[in-house]
Scaffold this active site. Structure first.
Site, PDB file in Angstrom:
ATOM      1  N   HIS A  79     -59.112 101.501 123.299  1.00 20.47           N
ATOM      2  CA  HIS A  79     -58.949 101.594 122.233  1.00 20.47           C
ATOM      3  C   HIS A  79     -57.831 100.650 121.567  1.00 20.47           C
ATOM      4  CE1 HIS A  79     -60.663 105.804 121.798  1.00 20.47           C
ATOM      5  NE2 HIS A  79     -61.633 104.749 122.171  1.00 20.47           N
ATOM      6  N   GLU A  81     -55.344 100.915 119.782  1.00 20.45           N
ATOM      7  CA  GLU A  81     -53.726 101.251 119.899  1.00 20.45           C
ATOM      8  C   GLU A  81     -53.349 100.998 121.202  1.00 20.45           C
ATOM      9  OE1 GLU A  81     -56.617 103.039 118.650  1.00 20.45           O
ATOM     10  OE2 GLU A  81     -56.025 104.417 117.159  1.00 20.45           O
ATOM     11  N   CYS A 105     -57.437 108.418 117.736  1.00 23.87           N
ATOM     12  CA  CYS A 105     -57.828 109.626 118.384  1.00 23.87           C
ATOM     13  C   CYS A 105     -56.903 110.411 119.137  1.00 23.87           C
ATOM     14  CB  CYS A 105     -59.155 109.184 119.369  1.00 23.87           C
ATOM     15  SG  CYS A 105     -58.484 108.259 120.829  1.00 23.87           S
ATOM     16  N   CYS A 108     -55.307 108.340 121.947  1.00 20.31           N
ATOM     17  CA  CYS A 108     -54.327 107.430 121.382  1.00 20.31           C
ATOM     18  C   CYS A 108     -53.163 108.113 121.144  1.00 20.31           C
ATOM     19  CB  CYS A 108     -54.794 106.493 120.349  1.00 20.31           C
ATOM     20  SG  CYS A 108     -56.239 105.348 120.824  1.00 20.31           S
TER      21      CYS A 108
HETATM   22  O1  LIG Z   1     -58.349 105.850 118.045  1.00 16.80           O
HETATM   23  C1  LIG Z   1     -59.268 104.984 118.251  1.00 16.80           C
HETATM   24  C2  LIG Z   1     -60.726 105.275 118.059  1.00 16.80           C
HETATM   25  C3  LIG Z   1     -61.633 104.775 118.277  1.00 16.80           C
HETATM   26  N1  LIG Z   1     -61.272 103.427 118.501  1.00 16.80           N
HETATM   27  C4  LIG Z   1     -62.632 102.535 118.733  1.00 16.80           C
HETATM   28  C5  LIG Z   1     -63.472 102.959 120.080  1.00 16.80           C
HETATM   29  C6  LIG Z   1     -64.764 102.505 119.764  1.00 16.80           C
HETATM   30  O2  LIG Z   1     -64.985 101.160 120.097  1.00 16.80           O
HETATM   31  C7  LIG Z   1     -64.846 102.627 118.163  1.00 16.80           C
HETATM   32  C8  LIG Z   1     -65.433 103.856 117.491  1.00 16.80           C
HETATM   33  O3  LIG Z   1     -66.746 103.754 117.651  1.00 16.80           O
HETATM   34  P1  LIG Z   1     -67.761 104.563 116.831  1.00 16.80           P
HETATM   35  O4  LIG Z   1     -69.075 103.621 116.892  1.00 16.80           O
HETATM   36  O5  LIG Z   1     -67.301 104.619 115.377  1.00 16.80           O
HETATM   37  O6  LIG Z   1     -67.936 106.007 117.473  1.00 16.80           O
HETATM   38  O7  LIG Z   1     -63.502 102.455 117.758  1.00 16.80           O
HETATM   39  C9  LIG Z   1     -60.126 102.887 118.624  1.00 16.80           C
HETATM   40  O8  LIG Z   1     -59.860 101.727 118.966  1.00 16.80           O
HETATM   41  N2  LIG Z   1     -58.920 103.693 118.517  1.00 16.80           N
HETATM   42 ZN    ZN Z   2     -58.029 106.394 120.487  1.00 15.39          ZN
END
Ligand SMILES: O=c1ccn([C@H]2C[C@H](O)[C@@H](COP(=O)(O)O)O2)c(=O)[nH]1
Ligand code: ZN
Length: 166
Positions: A79, A81, A105, A108
């Site tokens: 991710h 972060e 998320c 993170c």
């Molecule tokens: O905290 C976060 C949450 C998600 N991400 C990234 C991980 C994935 O590459 C995308 C999410 O993909 P979706 O197709 O929208 O489910 O975002 C992040 O970097 N940080």
């Molecule tokens: Zn995340």
């Protein structure tokens, strides 16, 4: 003597702009996330975007959202972060602010809390109704990490890359 410019970027616009520019490096076809860590002196100390780990091919691992656990990107992607924090040029992020395109998320959130980051500024909370983001907010609140949605700012920043940009 001419007057100083009035339409320069605010600090928030500048740091979120850096996060969003970083997001444009992401190969994720669905959601590109960029993150920028800023210290108390308004210095950028880390930048990152979502992508597969170093050495893990963008062409071989899957970008799919659905399928078996090993057939989707979720098993592999780092991710934004996490990358911004791991890319940090300083060892201590105590009191820093994280600018990030998407609300973090739960995984993170754990890393943000443990790193000492005290504030999150975000643009989109498109997964607000998921348990992942609910868990994230529960932990951030318990740990005293504040968050705010970036508002009252311009909705786009143009970056020109031609010779006559100055
Ligand atoms: O905290 C976060 C949450 C998600 N991400 C990234 C991980 C994935 O590459 C995308 C999410 O993909 P979706 O197709 O929208 O489910 O975002 C992040 O970097 N940080
Ligand atoms: Zn995340």
């Amino acid at each position: 003597m001419s007057e100083k410019r009035r339409d320069y970027l605010t600090w928030d616009e500048y740091f979120m702009g850096v996060a969003c520019l970083s997001a444009q490096r992401s190969k994720d076809p669905n959601t590109q996330v960029g993150a920028c860590v800023v210290n108390r002196k308004k210095k950028i100390v880390g930048i990152g975007y979502n992508g597969f780990p170093t050495g893990c091919s963008d062409d071989e691992l899957p970008w799919a959202r659905e399928g078996g656990a090993l057939d989707t990107k979720y098993a592999y992607v780092c991710h934004a972060e996490l990358n911004a924090i791991l890319n940090s040029i300083v060892s201590d992020l105590e009191g820093c602010t994280l600018y990030v395109a998407l609300f973090p998320c739960n995984e993170c959130a754990k890393i943000i809390i443990q790193s000492g980051i005290k504030e999150i500024v975000y643009l989109s909370d498109k997964y607000a109704e998921t348990d992942i983001v609910r868990a994230s907010k529960t932990m951030l609140e318990m740990a005293g990490v504040k968050w705010r949605k970036l508002s009252d700012c311009r909705d786009s920043v143009t970056v020109r890359l031609s010779e006559d940009c100055v």
